[in-house]
Design a protein around this motif. Sequence first.
Motif, PDB file in Angstrom:
ATOM      1  N   MET A  30       1.262 -17.022  10.761  1.00 29.09           N
ATOM      2  CA  MET A  30       2.298 -16.787  11.843  1.00 29.09           C
ATOM      3  C   MET A  30       1.623 -17.008  13.261  1.00 29.09           C
ATOM      4  SD  MET A  30       3.849 -13.343   9.684  1.00 29.09           S
ATOM      5  CE  MET A  30       4.293 -12.875  11.351  1.00 29.09           C
ATOM      6  N   GLY A  31       0.408 -16.946  13.347  1.00 32.80           N
ATOM      7  CA  GLY A  31      -0.120 -17.102  14.769  1.00 32.80           C
ATOM      8  C   GLY A  31       0.111 -16.070  15.507  1.00 32.80           C
ATOM      9  N   VAL A  32       0.084 -14.610  14.874  1.00 31.11           N
ATOM     10  CA  VAL A  32       0.241 -13.495  15.583  1.00 31.11           C
ATOM     11  C   VAL A  32      -0.976 -12.680  15.554  1.00 31.11           C
ATOM     12  CG1 VAL A  32       2.083 -11.344  15.667  1.00 31.11           C
ATOM     13  CG2 VAL A  32       2.917 -13.585  15.068  1.00 31.11           C
ATOM     14  N   TYR A  33      -1.325 -12.162  16.575  1.00 26.77           N
ATOM     15  CA  TYR A  33      -2.479 -11.390  16.670  1.00 26.77           C
ATOM     16  C   TYR A  33      -2.063 -10.049  17.114  1.00 26.77           C
ATOM     17  CZ  TYR A  33      -7.090  -9.303  17.616  1.00 26.77           C
ATOM     18  OH  TYR A  33      -8.246  -8.601  17.489  1.00 26.77           O
ATOM     19  N   GLU A  34      -1.973  -9.085  16.163  1.00 28.67           N
ATOM     20  CA  GLU A  34      -1.744  -7.837  16.327  1.00 28.67           C
ATOM     21  C   GLU A  34      -2.660  -6.823  15.529  1.00 28.67           C
ATOM     22  OE1 GLU A  34       0.538  -6.111  18.485  1.00 28.67           O
ATOM     23  OE2 GLU A  34       1.310  -7.971  19.140  1.00 28.67           O
ATOM     24  N   PRO A  35      -3.760  -6.394  15.944  1.00 30.25           N
ATOM     25  CA  PRO A  35      -4.623  -5.842  15.066  1.00 30.25           C
ATOM     26  C   PRO A  35      -4.201  -4.315  14.917  1.00 30.25           C
ATOM     27  CG  PRO A  35      -5.728  -6.090  17.129  1.00 30.25           C
ATOM     28  CD  PRO A  35      -4.465  -6.827  17.128  1.00 30.25           C
ATOM     29  N   GLY A  36      -3.741  -3.699  15.563  1.00 26.88           N
ATOM     30  CA  GLY A  36      -3.084  -2.117  15.180  1.00 26.88           C
ATOM     31  C   GLY A  36      -2.230  -2.103  13.980  1.00 26.88           C
ATOM     32  N   VAL A  37      -1.120  -3.185  14.184  1.00 32.00           N
ATOM     33  CA  VAL A  37       0.004  -3.356  13.386  1.00 32.00           C
ATOM     34  C   VAL A  37      -0.468  -3.982  11.963  1.00 32.00           C
ATOM     35  CG1 VAL A  37       1.950  -4.850  12.906  1.00 32.00           C
ATOM     36  CG2 VAL A  37       1.788  -3.889  15.057  1.00 32.00           C
ATOM     37  N   THR A  38      -1.394  -5.180  12.101  1.00 32.77           N
ATOM     38  CA  THR A  38      -2.020  -5.557  10.827  1.00 32.77           C
ATOM     39  C   THR A  38      -2.724  -4.536  10.015  1.00 32.77           C
ATOM     40  OG1 THR A  38      -3.741  -6.847  11.707  1.00 32.77           O
ATOM     41  CG2 THR A  38      -1.973  -7.961  11.451  1.00 32.77           C
ATOM     42  N   ASP A  39      -3.530  -3.698  10.707  1.00 36.42           N
ATOM     43  CA  ASP A  39      -4.290  -2.445  10.105  1.00 36.42           C
ATOM     44  C   ASP A  39      -3.486  -1.691   9.514  1.00 36.42           C
ATOM     45  OD1 ASP A  39      -6.800  -1.216   9.498  1.00 36.42           O
ATOM     46  OD2 ASP A  39      -6.300   0.240  10.911  1.00 36.42           O
ATOM     47  N   TYR A  40      -2.418  -1.355  10.146  1.00 40.15           N
ATOM     48  CA  TYR A  40      -1.135  -0.282   9.649  1.00 40.15           C
ATOM     49  C   TYR A  40      -0.575  -0.750   8.378  1.00 40.15           C
ATOM     50  CZ  TYR A  40       2.622   3.027   9.427  1.00 40.15           C
ATOM     51  OH  TYR A  40       3.348   4.018   9.238  1.00 40.15           O
ATOM     52  N   LEU A  41      -0.203  -1.968   8.289  1.00 39.94           N
ATOM     53  CA  LEU A  41       0.395  -2.396   7.288  1.00 39.94           C
ATOM     54  C   LEU A  41      -0.610  -2.623   6.133  1.00 39.94           C
ATOM     55  CD1 LEU A  41       2.440  -5.635   9.075  1.00 39.94           C
ATOM     56  CD2 LEU A  41       3.446  -3.453   8.335  1.00 39.94           C
ATOM     57  N   ALA A  42      -1.604  -2.906   6.216  1.00 38.52           N
ATOM     58  CA  ALA A  42      -2.743  -2.946   5.112  1.00 38.52           C
ATOM     59  C   ALA A  42      -2.695  -1.526   4.836  1.00 38.52           C
ATOM     60  CB  ALA A  42      -4.008  -3.415   5.644  1.00 38.52           C
ATOM     61  N   GLY A  43      -2.640  -0.479   5.371  1.00 33.38           N
ATOM     62  CA  GLY A  43      -2.608   0.803   5.005  1.00 33.38           C
ATOM     63  C   GLY A  43      -1.360   1.127   4.412  1.00 33.38           C
ATOM     64  N   VAL A  44      -0.376   0.695   4.667  1.00 28.73           N
ATOM     65  CA  VAL A  44       0.815   0.912   4.030  1.00 28.73           C
ATOM     66  C   VAL A  44       0.969   0.379   2.473  1.00 28.73           C
ATOM     67  CG1 VAL A  44       3.624   0.489   3.609  1.00 28.73           C
ATOM     68  CG2 VAL A  44       2.368   1.270   5.925  1.00 28.73           C
ATOM     69  N   LEU A  45       0.325  -0.925   2.575  1.00 27.24           N
ATOM     70  CA  LEU A  45       0.294  -1.665   1.042  1.00 27.24           C
ATOM     71  C   LEU A  45      -0.764  -0.666   0.185  1.00 27.24           C
ATOM     72  CD1 LEU A  45       0.294  -5.225   2.149  1.00 27.24           C
ATOM     73  CD2 LEU A  45       1.899  -4.191   0.921  1.00 27.24           C
ATOM     74  N   THR A  46      -1.870  -0.228   0.685  1.00 20.15           N
ATOM     75  CA  THR A  46      -2.866   0.546   0.097  1.00 20.15           C
ATOM     76  C   THR A  46      -2.256   1.804  -0.417  1.00 20.15           C
ATOM     77  OG1 THR A  46      -4.581  -0.669   1.270  1.00 20.15           O
ATOM     78  CG2 THR A  46      -5.247   1.386   0.209  1.00 20.15           C
ATOM     79  N   ASP A  47      -1.626   2.501   0.440  1.00 20.74           N
ATOM     80  CA  ASP A  47      -1.024   3.891  -0.020  1.00 20.74           C
ATOM     81  C   ASP A  47      -0.042   3.556  -1.025  1.00 20.74           C
ATOM     82  OD1 ASP A  47      -0.609   6.531   0.435  1.00 20.74           O
ATOM     83  OD2 ASP A  47       1.324   6.019   1.825  1.00 20.74           O
ATOM     84  N   PHE A  48       0.842   2.662  -0.941  1.00 15.75           N
ATOM     85  CA  PHE A  48       2.241   2.416  -1.945  1.00 15.75           C
ATOM     86  C   PHE A  48       1.589   1.814  -3.066  1.00 15.75           C
ATOM     87  CE2 PHE A  48       6.074   2.595   0.920  1.00 15.75           C
ATOM     88  CZ  PHE A  48       5.713   3.771   1.518  1.00 15.75           C
ATOM     89  N   ALA A  49       0.155   1.511  -3.154  1.00 14.75           N
ATOM     90  CA  ALA A  49      -0.252   0.801  -4.407  1.00 14.75           C
ATOM     91  C   ALA A  49      -0.299   1.980  -5.642  1.00 14.75           C
ATOM     92  CB  ALA A  49      -1.733   0.270  -4.290  1.00 14.75           C
ATOM     93  N   HIS A  50      -0.404   3.155  -5.065  1.00 16.32           N
ATOM     94  CA  HIS A  50      -0.286   4.449  -5.876  1.00 16.32           C
ATOM     95  C   HIS A  50       1.260   4.811  -5.711  1.00 16.32           C
ATOM     96  CE1 HIS A  50      -1.824   7.554  -7.832  1.00 16.32           C
ATOM     97  NE2 HIS A  50      -1.793   8.696  -7.059  1.00 16.32           N
ATOM     98  N   PHE A  51       2.007   4.617  -6.359  1.00 19.90           N
ATOM     99  CA  PHE A  51       3.263   4.348  -6.572  1.00 19.90           C
ATOM    100  C   PHE A  51       3.968   5.772  -6.204  1.00 19.90           C
ATOM    101  CE2 PHE A  51       7.764   3.410  -8.190  1.00 19.90           C
ATOM    102  CZ  PHE A  51       7.864   2.289  -7.506  1.00 19.90           C
ATOM    103  N   GLN A  52       3.331   6.879  -6.704  1.00 23.63           N
ATOM    104  CA  GLN A  52       3.770   8.261  -6.374  1.00 23.63           C
ATOM    105  C   GLN A  52       3.897   8.301  -4.848  1.00 23.63           C
ATOM    106  OE1 GLN A  52       1.040  10.925  -8.127  1.00 23.63           O
ATOM    107  NE2 GLN A  52       0.258  11.389  -6.217  1.00 23.63           N
TER     108      GLN A  52
END
Length: 177
Positions: A30-52
């Motif tokens: 996408m050509g978008v550099y948003e380090p705080g946002v990308t880090d946050y989204l990686a955290g959401v995916l990691t958190d939600f990998a544990h479905f509960q």
Amino acid sequence: MSFSDHHSELAPTLRRMFGALVERAFIQTMGVYEPGVTDYLAGVLTDFAHFQNVYKVRDLQGKPLQEVADMLIQADIRLDAPSFNREREVHKHIGDFTLFWAGVYPESLKGMHSRWRKDHLLDYVQQGRNSYAIAATHDYGEYREQAPVLKKLSEEFELCLYGMSLVRGDIDGMARA
């Protein structure tokens, strides 16, 4: 080894994988550099990998809530939210929840919006954007650092949805390989 022990051992590996996939989607594709946002989204995916964790908001009786409409009641200080911290916590989760389903699993929205469910009246994109905006207003104390990221997620919700869909495509590609 219990399931939760195994999950906590996998979390750093999942976090690195999701971090790489999110950065690839946002920076390379996408050509978008948003380090705080990308880090946050990686955290959401990691958190939600544990479905509960997808359904971690609970009502006053401790029952996990599966519909955003019910979560909104828990997020309202005038209704069931006992504090402004709870309001922020639930609105942040609603943002994460709607971003996850609408971005990673958009095909599930048809069932989530069936006319037999309360959520059929809700626009997940608009609600996700609004909930992140509300959570971002809590910009004091321990929340100060995360507030600008939540504000950016609100402002760029559709862009984040697209980025999450790219991550889903990469995950699907890895599964086929």
